[in-house]
Design an enzyme around this catalytic site. Structure first.
Site, PDB file in Angstrom:
ATOM      1  N   GLU A 180       0.941  -1.206   0.150  1.00  0.00           N
ATOM      2  CA  GLU A 180       0.180   0.136   0.042  1.00  0.00           C
ATOM      3  C   GLU A 180       0.817   1.315   0.068  1.00  0.00           C
ATOM      4  O   GLU A 180       0.878   2.116   0.948  1.00  0.00           O
ATOM      5  CB  GLU A 180      -0.994   0.017   1.091  1.00  0.00           C
ATOM      6  CG  GLU A 180      -1.987  -1.322   1.042  1.00  0.00           C
ATOM      7  CD  GLU A 180      -3.304  -1.192   1.964  1.00  0.00           C
ATOM      8  OE1 GLU A 180      -3.297  -0.207   2.833  1.00  0.00           O
ATOM      9  OE2 GLU A 180      -4.175  -1.875   1.654  1.00  0.00           O
ATOM     10  N   GLU A 195      -4.897  -8.655  -0.581  1.00  0.00           N
ATOM     11  CA  GLU A 195      -5.408  -8.526   0.498  1.00  0.00           C
ATOM     12  C   GLU A 195      -7.251  -8.400   0.057  1.00  0.00           C
ATOM     13  O   GLU A 195      -7.423  -7.740  -0.775  1.00  0.00           O
ATOM     14  CB  GLU A 195      -5.203  -7.057   1.129  1.00  0.00           C
ATOM     15  CG  GLU A 195      -3.766  -7.459   1.982  1.00  0.00           C
ATOM     16  CD  GLU A 195      -3.611  -6.042   2.985  1.00  0.00           C
ATOM     17  OE1 GLU A 195      -4.458  -5.366   3.354  1.00  0.00           O
ATOM     18  OE2 GLU A 195      -2.367  -5.998   2.999  1.00  0.00           O
TER      19      GLU A 195
HETATM   20  O1  AHR Z   1      -5.252  -6.277   6.618  1.00  0.00           O
HETATM   21  C1  AHR Z   1      -5.101  -5.421   7.561  1.00  0.00           C
HETATM   22  C2  AHR Z   1      -4.632  -3.906   6.612  1.00  0.00           C
HETATM   23  O2  AHR Z   1      -5.270  -3.618   5.765  1.00  0.00           O
HETATM   24  C3  AHR Z   1      -3.086  -4.492   6.256  1.00  0.00           C
HETATM   25  O3  AHR Z   1      -2.008  -4.056   7.163  1.00  0.00           O
HETATM   26  C4  AHR Z   1      -3.053  -2.994   5.144  1.00  0.00           C
HETATM   27  O4  AHR Z   1      -2.353  -3.542   4.082  1.00  0.00           O
HETATM   28  C5  AHR Z   1      -4.448  -2.697   4.598  1.00  0.00           C
HETATM   29  O5  AHR Z   1      -4.716  -1.528   4.823  1.00  0.00           O
END
Ligand code: AHR
Length: 510
Positions: free
Chosen positions: A195, A314
């Site tokens: 991110e 994610e």
């Molecule tokens: O999964 C939780 C968080 O969500 C992670 O650390 C981040 O990459 C995302 O914003």
């Protein structure tokens, strides 16, 4: 009798039985080009809340919870059953604060740091590179390491690559040997930051693309697979800049993060939600289809040969934490709503197997849409676990193209496709069809035409429950488990399948 009525009666009597079903799937078992990468069924483990400590790892000296080198035996067993293909670590946002050298060597000498992203707790680094990579070996899962780009250095990442992958004599390989590991682990998957547009450094896409190029120039190891930190949901500009500004010989995958969250400032409870909130969550989950299509369209423009993969590293549902728990730990329960997100999303990934080659559910244990929850020595498997296990038959199988027609799930004046499906053929010639009905009230009857595939036997499993809010608990750990499914009729090579409201079914046809 009026003319119209006569026609209607005629249709009902003579044509009615052959009218196409409202929910119909045509499955082309004789076609298919793409393999569904098993890595689509990947997981994510961050130093966040009780994912690592208490979830995976309880320490070598723990005498209360059975463990192998500090890793819980019950968790190892459950994840092996799930056939987890890969595990991403150490974050997430934590990755861009992580200095891997803090987590090697004698434990008493390891640095103690503060986990600034997640709860401000003290991190003693007792779970580091060796513990993680050895655990992946026990799980027979490929490790996926996220390098620190936000607050680390190029040299630090280059050293990490050498420490875990280099066979010969070098300062880093020698250090690894001093720390007790002779052979390198040969880690293939490397994320270059996380991110980068947010917690990974608040960079612009253009700036990150340059930083990425600089990092990977020094990440020297044969056969490694490099993943650029990707877009948040519909940030198409981010994907476009990466595809345009990074030479594709330096890039194997571009990431994408998308969470099924209703509203970041007004999230719902994980277990006490209304039908409206359920519908909105399904709407966000279905959005994955549009996101993949649109990011793929951009990638196709710059990479028509599909050399660069889309890596959804994610995804999952995100709700309010359980009452009374640390808000920074993101601990949430897991209901039939999560089973719907999982079934729907995995069907979407399967159907885009030509571009989506890896995905990582966030996160494995005790965080967000977990497959496992633990409380000291107790462990439960969530509905999401069961969906992922039912679906593991698709891992490395040939994707079968399907055409699908579905009724709508209506809430107020809003509508969503009610039925989702995907299908594959494994190396034994068995066809597996996964079906999800997200409708909160109505059973959906689905006609599945397998065309020329001669169906002899059909068997299946179903995950369902009485209420959407149902979930497994430590006192009732098996409230939701898959059961044998016989809600289908076979007529030649066509099946008529009854999908109860909010259920997931996986059929096996031989
Ligand atoms: O999964 C939780 C968080 O969500 C992670 O650390 C981040 O990459 C995302 O914003």
């Amino acid at each position: 009798m009026g003319k119209e009525l006569i026609i209607n009666v005629f249709i009902l009597l003579f044509v009615g039985t052959s009218l196409p079903a409202q929910n119909a799937i045509v499955l082309n078992a004789d076609l298919g080009n793409d393999t569904i990468s098993r890595h689509i069924y990947g997981h994510f483990s961050e130093h966040l809340g009780r994912c690592i400590y208490g979830g995976f790892f309880v320490g070598e000296d723990n005498t209360k919870i059975p463990n192998v080198q500090g890793v819980r035996k019950d968790v190892l067993g459950a994840l092996k059953e799930l056939k987890i293909p890969n595990l991403r670590w150490p974050g997430g946002c934590f990755a861009d604060t992580y200095h891997w050298k803090d987590g090697i060597g004698p434990k008493e000498d390891r640095a103690t740091i503060v986990n600034t992203w997640w709860g401000g707790v003290t991190e003693d680094n007792s779970f580091g590179t060796h513990e993680f990579l050895n655990m992946c070996e026990m799980l027979d899962a490929e490790p996926y390491l996220s390098a620190n780009v936000g607050s680390g250095t190029v040299q630090e990442t280059a050293d990490w690559v050498q420490y875990v992958n280099f066979d010969g004599v070098s300062p880093m390989a020698d250090l690894r040997r001093e720390n007790g590991r002779e052979k390198p682990w040969k880690v293939k998957y490397w994320g270059v930051g996380n991110e980068a547009w947010g917690c990974g450094g608040n960079m612009t896409a253009e700036y990150y693309a340059d930083v990425y190029r600089r990092y990977v120039t020094f990440m020297k190891s044969r056969g490694i697979y490099l993943i650029a930190s990707g877009a948040s949901s519909d940030d198409y500009q981010w994907t476009e800049v990466l595809m345009k500004n990074i030479p594709h010989r330096m890039l194997d995958g571009v990431a994408l993060h998308h969470y099924s969250v209703i509203d970041w400032s007004a999230k719902s409870s994980a277990t006490e939600f209304t039908e409206e909130q359920y519908f909105e969550t399904m709407d966000r989950a279905w959005r994955m289809e549009e996101l993949i299509q649109k990011h793929t369209t951009i990638m196709d423009q710059y990479d028509p040969e599909k050399r660069v993969d889309l890596i959804v590293d994610e995804w999952g549902g995100w709700y309010n934490v359980e009452p009374g728990t640390n808000p920074g730990f993101l601990y949430q329960q897991n209901t039939m709503r999560d089973a719907m997100i999982a079934g729907l999303t995995l069907n979407i990934f399967n159907n885009h197997a030509d571009r989506v080659k890896m995905a990582n559910l966030a996160q494995t244990i005790n965080v967000l849409q977990a497959v496992i929850l633990t409380d000291e020595e107790k462990m439960i498997l969530t509905p999401t676990y069961h969906v992922m296990k039912m679906y593991n038959v698709h891992q490395d199988a040939l994707l079968l193209p399907i055409n699908i027609k579905t009724e709508q799930y209506q809430y107020g004046d809003k509508k969503l496709d009610a039925v989702s499906a995907s299908a594959s053929k494994d190396n034994m010639g068995r066809v597996h069809i996964s079906l999800v009905n997200i409708d909160a009230h109505e059973t959906k009857t689905v006609t599945v035409d397998l065309r020329s595939f001669a169906v002899n036997t059909v068997s299946g499993q179903i995950l369902k429950s009485a209420k959407l809010q149902d979930h497994n608990t430590y006192s009732d750990p098996e409230m939701i488990v898959p059961t044998d499914f016989n809600g289908f009729k076979k007529m030649g090579n066509t099946l008529s399948v009854e999908l109860p409201p909010f259920s997931v079914v996986v059929l096996e046809c031989r």
